[in-house]
Design a protein around this motif. Structure first.
Motif, PDB file in Angstrom:
ATOM      1  N   LYS A 440      18.043 114.778 136.443  1.00 38.50           N
ATOM      2  CA  LYS A 440      17.033 113.918 135.769  1.00 38.50           C
ATOM      3  C   LYS A 440      15.674 113.585 136.635  1.00 38.50           C
ATOM      4  CE  LYS A 440      17.461 110.073 133.684  1.00 38.50           C
ATOM      5  NZ  LYS A 440      18.276 108.825 133.480  1.00 38.50           N
ATOM      6  N   PRO A 441      14.504 114.052 136.110  1.00 35.90           N
ATOM      7  CA  PRO A 441      13.219 113.546 137.017  1.00 35.90           C
ATOM      8  C   PRO A 441      13.054 112.176 137.209  1.00 35.90           C
ATOM      9  CG  PRO A 441      12.756 115.089 135.176  1.00 35.90           C
ATOM     10  CD  PRO A 441      14.059 114.624 134.897  1.00 35.90           C
ATOM     11  N   ILE A 442      12.531 111.691 138.293  1.00 32.03           N
ATOM     12  CA  ILE A 442      12.091 110.279 138.508  1.00 32.03           C
ATOM     13  C   ILE A 442      10.929 110.182 137.687  1.00 32.03           C
ATOM     14  CG2 ILE A 442      11.673 108.685 140.241  1.00 32.03           C
ATOM     15  CD1 ILE A 442      13.065 110.325 142.099  1.00 32.03           C
ATOM     16  N   PRO A 443      10.940 108.883 137.021  1.00 27.87           N
ATOM     17  CA  PRO A 443       9.574 108.588 136.383  1.00 27.87           C
ATOM     18  C   PRO A 443       8.452 108.356 137.044  1.00 27.87           C
ATOM     19  CG  PRO A 443      10.960 106.912 135.898  1.00 27.87           C
ATOM     20  CD  PRO A 443      11.767 107.734 136.685  1.00 27.87           C
ATOM     21  N   ASP A 444       7.128 109.054 136.649  1.00 29.20           N
ATOM     22  CA  ASP A 444       5.962 108.839 137.555  1.00 29.20           C
ATOM     23  C   ASP A 444       5.799 107.536 138.112  1.00 29.20           C
ATOM     24  OD1 ASP A 444       5.625 111.527 137.053  1.00 29.20           O
ATOM     25  OD2 ASP A 444       3.778 111.281 136.090  1.00 29.20           O
ATOM     26  N   ASP A 445       5.988 106.554 137.181  1.00 30.24           N
ATOM     27  CA  ASP A 445       5.637 105.145 137.793  1.00 30.24           C
ATOM     28  C   ASP A 445       6.349 104.736 139.100  1.00 30.24           C
ATOM     29  OD1 ASP A 445       3.385 104.327 136.453  1.00 30.24           O
ATOM     30  OD2 ASP A 445       4.553 102.769 135.128  1.00 30.24           O
ATOM     31  N   ARG A 446       7.421 105.154 139.251  1.00 31.83           N
ATOM     32  CA  ARG A 446       8.035 104.842 140.334  1.00 31.83           C
ATOM     33  C   ARG A 446       7.920 105.780 141.601  1.00 31.83           C
ATOM     34  NH1 ARG A 446      14.000 105.138 139.409  1.00 31.83           N
ATOM     35  NH2 ARG A 446      14.076 105.374 141.566  1.00 31.83           N
ATOM     36  N   LEU A 447       6.816 106.675 141.419  1.00 35.79           N
ATOM     37  CA  LEU A 447       6.516 107.367 142.564  1.00 35.79           C
ATOM     38  C   LEU A 447       5.095 107.195 143.031  1.00 35.79           C
ATOM     39  CD1 LEU A 447       7.918 110.852 141.300  1.00 35.79           C
ATOM     40  CD2 LEU A 447       9.070 109.358 142.987  1.00 35.79           C
ATOM     41  N   ARG A 448       4.440 106.123 142.417  1.00 30.32           N
ATOM     42  CA  ARG A 448       3.086 105.921 142.707  1.00 30.32           C
ATOM     43  C   ARG A 448       2.849 105.649 144.393  1.00 30.32           C
ATOM     44  NH1 ARG A 448      -0.337 106.637 139.246  1.00 30.32           N
ATOM     45  NH2 ARG A 448       0.211 106.732 137.006  1.00 30.32           N
ATOM     46  N   GLY A 449       2.045 106.057 144.926  1.00 25.16           N
ATOM     47  CA  GLY A 449       1.743 106.114 146.447  1.00 25.16           C
ATOM     48  C   GLY A 449       2.916 106.731 147.195  1.00 25.16           C
ATOM     49  N   LEU A 450       3.669 107.342 146.735  1.00 25.44           N
ATOM     50  CA  LEU A 450       4.574 108.184 147.420  1.00 25.44           C
ATOM     51  C   LEU A 450       4.457 109.620 147.212  1.00 25.44           C
ATOM     52  CD1 LEU A 450       7.902 106.049 146.334  1.00 25.44           C
ATOM     53  CD2 LEU A 450       6.600 106.030 148.525  1.00 25.44           C
ATOM     54  N   VAL A 451       3.740 110.134 146.193  1.00 23.99           N
ATOM     55  CA  VAL A 451       3.632 111.621 146.147  1.00 23.99           C
ATOM     56  C   VAL A 451       2.129 111.796 145.807  1.00 23.99           C
ATOM     57  CG1 VAL A 451       4.086 113.331 144.299  1.00 23.99           C
ATOM     58  CG2 VAL A 451       5.729 111.821 144.703  1.00 23.99           C
ATOM     59  N   TRP A 452       1.553 112.841 146.367  1.00 24.85           N
ATOM     60  CA  TRP A 452       0.196 113.341 146.358  1.00 24.85           C
ATOM     61  C   TRP A 452      -0.055 113.517 145.010  1.00 24.85           C
ATOM     62  CZ3 TRP A 452      -2.323 114.297 150.980  1.00 24.85           C
ATOM     63  CH2 TRP A 452      -3.639 114.780 150.823  1.00 24.85           C
ATOM     64  N   GLY A 453      -1.406 112.764 144.718  1.00 24.38           N
ATOM     65  CA  GLY A 453      -1.914 113.061 143.190  1.00 24.38           C
ATOM     66  C   GLY A 453      -1.361 111.691 142.270  1.00 24.38           C
ATOM     67  N   LEU A 454      -0.440 111.034 142.837  1.00 23.30           N
ATOM     68  CA  LEU A 454       0.324 109.749 142.177  1.00 23.30           C
ATOM     69  C   LEU A 454      -0.235 108.576 142.894  1.00 23.30           C
ATOM     70  CD1 LEU A 454       3.674 110.844 140.584  1.00 23.30           C
ATOM     71  CD2 LEU A 454       1.507 110.332 139.288  1.00 23.30           C
ATOM     72  N   PRO A 455      -1.765 108.226 143.040  1.00 24.08           N
ATOM     73  CA  PRO A 455      -2.089 107.032 143.789  1.00 24.08           C
ATOM     74  C   PRO A 455      -1.451 105.806 143.039  1.00 24.08           C
ATOM     75  CG  PRO A 455      -3.925 107.640 142.477  1.00 24.08           C
ATOM     76  CD  PRO A 455      -2.893 108.387 142.349  1.00 24.08           C
ATOM     77  N   ARG A 456      -1.277 104.698 144.018  1.00 24.87           N
ATOM     78  CA  ARG A 456      -1.252 103.444 143.390  1.00 24.87           C
ATOM     79  C   ARG A 456      -2.391 102.757 142.408  1.00 24.87           C
ATOM     80  NH1 ARG A 456      -0.271 101.538 148.842  1.00 24.87           N
ATOM     81  NH2 ARG A 456      -1.279  99.704 148.510  1.00 24.87           N
ATOM     82  N   HIS A 457      -2.016 101.917 141.555  1.00 21.94           N
ATOM     83  CA  HIS A 457      -3.293 101.311 140.712  1.00 21.94           C
ATOM     84  C   HIS A 457      -4.455 100.788 141.566  1.00 21.94           C
ATOM     85  CE1 HIS A 457      -1.202 102.875 137.329  1.00 21.94           C
ATOM     86  NE2 HIS A 457      -0.158 102.235 137.449  1.00 21.94           N
ATOM     87  N   ASP A 458      -3.991 100.004 142.842  1.00 25.79           N
ATOM     88  CA  ASP A 458      -4.851  99.538 143.583  1.00 25.79           C
ATOM     89  C   ASP A 458      -5.499 100.159 144.617  1.00 25.79           C
ATOM     90  OD1 ASP A 458      -2.498  99.476 144.815  1.00 25.79           O
ATOM     91  OD2 ASP A 458      -2.434  97.442 145.713  1.00 25.79           O
ATOM     92  N   GLN A 459      -5.130 101.402 144.732  1.00 24.73           N
ATOM     93  CA  GLN A 459      -5.701 101.974 145.878  1.00 24.73           C
ATOM     94  C   GLN A 459      -6.923 102.529 145.967  1.00 24.73           C
ATOM     95  OE1 GLN A 459      -2.301 105.153 146.669  1.00 24.73           O
ATOM     96  NE2 GLN A 459      -3.439 106.346 147.748  1.00 24.73           N
TER      97      GLN A 459
END
Lengths: 494, 91
Positions: A440-459
Motif C-alpha cells: 500500500k502506498p504511503i500517504p503523501d502527507d507523511r512523506l513531506r520533506g522526505l521525497v523530492w517534490g513534496l516539500p514541507r509546508h514551512d519550507q
C-alpha cells in the motif's frame, strides 16, 4: 570536505603501487563528479529536508524494519572500517618504530582509547584542519625528494615502465576496452564508470552525513552548496600526494607487494628511506594523528548508532540521560575491542584499499540505491525498503564470494569491487520497485520533506533564491569549472 | 551572533581571534620550522644528506616558517577587516 583521510594516504599509495597511474580514477571519476552532484543536486534537498542522518531518514521514510536493519549493518561497518584504521596505525608503528604487529595493534588501540576518553572528538573540525596541514607537510617533501632521487618525472616514467606495472601502468585510460582489458586495473571503462563513478562514488558522498552536516552548518543554502564544490578542487590534486608515492615505491623497492612486503608499505617505507630525523617526526605525527582520528570517528559513530538507534529505540526506551551516557561508554569500549579483532582481518590484505572498497560495495552500495530511489519515487514502500537493503547486500556479498572462489572472473580485486557495487545496486533497485508495487502506498502527507517534490509546508522560506550573487560564485559555475579541470587532467594523463 | 552587551561582544571577538585557526596553524608551523632549521643546521651528516642529498630539514623548515608568517599575516588582515566591518555597523 577537503580532508585527506588516513586510509586514503596509505590505501591510494598501495593502489598506486599495485595499479599505477589509473588509480587517479579514484579521484577524478570516483570522487570529483560525486562531490559536484552533492553540491548541485543533493544539497538543496538536504537543506530543505528535516533529516540529519541516514538512519534517521530511513526511519522517517520507511519505519522500523529498514531502520533497524540499516542501524545494525551500519554498526558493523563502523567497527570494520575502524579496524582498518587501527591496522594502518599499527603498520606505521611496525615499519617505522620496529614494533611487532600484534604489540603495535594493542598499543594503537590503547592510544586511541585515551584519545577518545580525553574528548578527542570535541574539536573535530579544528583537528581535521590541523591534521590536513601536518599530513601535507610530511608528504610533500617526500614526493619532492622521491622524484628527485629517481631522476624527476622522466626518470619515474622509465622506472615504472620497467617495473611489474609496465607501460599501461602509466596511462589512466589505455587498455580499458570492453572485451580486451589489458590495464593493471583489470576492468573495462564502462563497469568502472558505473561501479566506481556512479554507485561507489555517489554512494559514498551522498550518504556521508559527516560531510553533509558540515556543509549544512553554512550560513545559507548557497554556501552549503559551495562547501563540497570547494572541497573538490584539492581532490583534483591529491593524487600528487597519494598516488605518486605509490609509483615511486614500486619503481624503487624491488618486489614490493610480493613476499615479505605489502603494497600498504609503500608510503611508510619511502618515509623511512628518505626522511631524516626532524622531517621524519612530522611525517609520523601526521600519519598517526590521522589514523587515530579515523579509528576514533568510527568508534564514536558506532557508539551513537548502537546507543540511540539500536538500544534506545528497540531495547530500553524510556530511561534517563545518564543511563544512555553509561551505555554509550560501554559501547565505545566494546566497539574498540571489536575493532582490534577486525584490525587482524584487515592486516591480511596486502592492499587495504581493495578491502575497504569491498566493504563499501557491501555496505554503501545497497544503501545508496534504496536512498536515491526512495528520495525520488514516493511510491517506495516500507517493507520493500528493508528487503531491498538486505537483498542488495546479499548480492554484493554473493558476487564477492563467486569471484574469490574463482567461479566467475571479474579481473583484479579492485575491479571486482565495481562489479559487486553494480550487482548490489541493481538487485536492490529491482527488489525495491517490485515489492513496493505489491504494498500500500504511503500517504503523501507523511512523506513531506522526505521525497523530492513534496516539500514541507514551512519550507518555502528556506529555499530563498541565490539572487544577487556574482555569476562566478554560483554553485553551477564552480561545478562546471571543476568538471572541466577534471576532464583536462584526464586527457593529460590518458 | 546572539545579542549581547557591547563589551562582552568585544571580549568574545578577542577570544575568537586568539583561537583563529590561522594563528594556531601558523604557531604550529613556526615551531616545526624552527626545530627543523636547527636539526638541519646542527644535525649529523646523515640528517643533511639522507633525502637523496637534499638537506630536507633545512629547506622544509624554511618553507614552513614562511608559510607560518603568511598564515599570521592573513589572520591579521582578516581580523582588521572584520574589525572595520564591526565599526561600520550601526549599533
Amino acid at each position: 570536505a577537503a580532508n585527506l583521510g588516513a586510509l586514503e594516504i596509505l590505501g591510494m599509495a598501495a593502489n598506486g603501487a599495485e595499479y599505477g597511474v589509473p588509480t587517479v580514477h579514484y579521484y577524478w571519476i570516483g570522487a570529483v563528479p560525486a562531490m559536484v552532484f552533492l553540491g548541485i543536486v543533493m544539497m538543496p534537498f538536504y537543506y530543505g529536508a528535516k533529516v540529519k542522518s541516514v538512519p534517521e531518514y530511513l526511519r522517517l521514510r520507511f519505519g522500523n524494519f529498514a531502520h533497524l536493519w540499516n542501524s545494525i549493518s551500519f554498526a558493523l561497518a563502523t567497527v570494520l572500517i575502524g579496524g582498518v584504521n587501527l591496522a594502518a596505525l599499527a603498520l606505521v608503528l611496525h615499519l617505522l618504530m620496529g614494533w611487532s604487529t600484534v604489540v603495535a595493534i594493542l598499543v594503537a588501540a590503547a592510544i586511541v582509547f585515551v584519545y577518545i576518553s580525553l574528548g578527542g572528538l570535541t574539536s573535530a573540525i579544528y583537528n581535521e584542519v590541523l591534521q590536513f596541514f601536518v599530513v601535507v607537510a610530511g608528504l610533500l617533501p617526500l614526493v619532492i625528494v622521491g622524484l628527485h632521487s629517481i631522476g624527476g618525472i622522466s626518470g619515474l616514467k622509465n622506472r615504472v615502465d620497467k617495473s611489474p606495472l609496465g607501460h599501461l601502468g602509466l596511462h589512466a585510460w589505455k587498455g580499458l576496452g570492453i572485451g580486451h582489458v589489458t590495464n593493471p586495473l583489470g576492468g573495462n571503462w564502462l563497469i568502472m564508470v558505473l561501479g566506481l563513478g556512479f554507485v561507489l562514488g555517489f554512494g559514498y558522498w551522498t550518504t556521508n552525513f559527516a560531510e553533509v552536516q558540515r556543509a549544512l552548518s553554512a550560513k545559507d543554502m548557497s554556501a552549503a552548496r559551495r562547501t563540497p564544490l570547494i572541497g573538490a578542487f584539492p581532490k583534483l590534486l591529491f593524487p600528487l600526494l597519494t598516488v605518486v608515492p605509490g609509483l615511486i615505491a614500486i619503481a624503487l623497492i624491488p618486489g614490493l607487494g610480493t613476499g615479505g612486503t605489502q603494497y600498504n608499505d609503500a608510503t611508510p617505507l619511502l618515509i623511512g628511506r628518505f626522511l631524516p630525523e626532524g622531517m621524519l617526526g612530522i611525517a609520523i605525527t601526521g600519519l598517526l594523528a590521522s589514523f587515530m582520528a579515523g579509528v576514533a570517528a568510527n568508534v564514536s559513530a558506532f557508539n551513537t548508532v548502537f546507543t540511540y538507534d539500536i538500544w534506545k529505540s528497540y531495547v530500553e526506551k524510556d530511561r534517563d540521560g545518564d543511563y544512555y551516557v553509561r551505555i554509550g561508554r560501554i559501547a565505545t569500549t566494546v566497539g574498540l575491542l571489536i575493532s582490534i579483532g577486525t584490525a587482524f582481518i584487515a592486516k591480511g590484505n596486502s592492499n587495504i584499499m581493495n578491502y575497504v572498497q569491498a566493504l563499501f560495495s557491501i555496505f554503501n552500495a545497497p544503501l545508496f540505491a534504496t536512498f536515491i530511489i526512495s528520495m525520488y519515487w514516493k511510491r517506495a514502500a516500507p517493507i520493500a525498503g528493508g528487503l531491498s537493503l538486505i537483498a542488495g547486500m546479499a548480492a554484493s556479498e554473493a558476487t564477492l564470494l563467486l569471484n574469490s572462489n574463482h567461479v566467475i572472473n571479474l579481473g583484479s580485486s579492485i575491479a571486482a569491487t565495481w562489479w559487486e557495487a553494480v550487482a548490489a545496486f541493481v538487485v536492490d533497485a529491482v527488489v525495491l520497485v517490485v515489492v513496493s508495487l505489491f504494498e500500500k502506498p504511503i500517504p503523501d502527507d507523511r512523506l513531506r520533506g522526505l521525497v523530492w517534490g513534496l516539500p514541507r509546508h514551512d519550507q518555502a522560506e528556506q529555499d530563498k533564491a541565490v539572487a544577487g550573487e556574482p555569476w562566478y560564485r554560483t554553485p553551477m559555475t564552480l561545478g562546471i569549472a571543476i568538471l572541466v579541470i577534471g576532464v583536462i587532467l584526464d586527457v593529460i594523463f590518458a | 551572533m546572539p545579542d549581547t552587551p557591547n563589551n562582552q561582544n568585544g571580549r568574545a571577538a578577542r577570544i575568537a581571534a586568539l583561537f583563529d585557526i590561522r594563528l594556531i596553524i601558523g604557531g604550529l608551523f613556526l615551531t616545526y620550522g624552527i626545530i627543523l632549521v636547527i636539526t638541519g643546521l646542527a644535525g649529523s651528516h646523515t640528517v643533511k644528506t639522507k633525502a637523496a642529498g637534499i638537506n630536507i630539514d633545512l629547506w622544509g623548515g624554511l618553507v614552513m616558517i614562511v608559510f607560518a608568517l603568511g598564515m599570521a599575516t592573513w589572520a591579521r588582515l582578516g581580523a582588521s577587516a572584520a574589525h572595520l566591518e564591526h565599526e561600520r555597523k550601526p549599533e
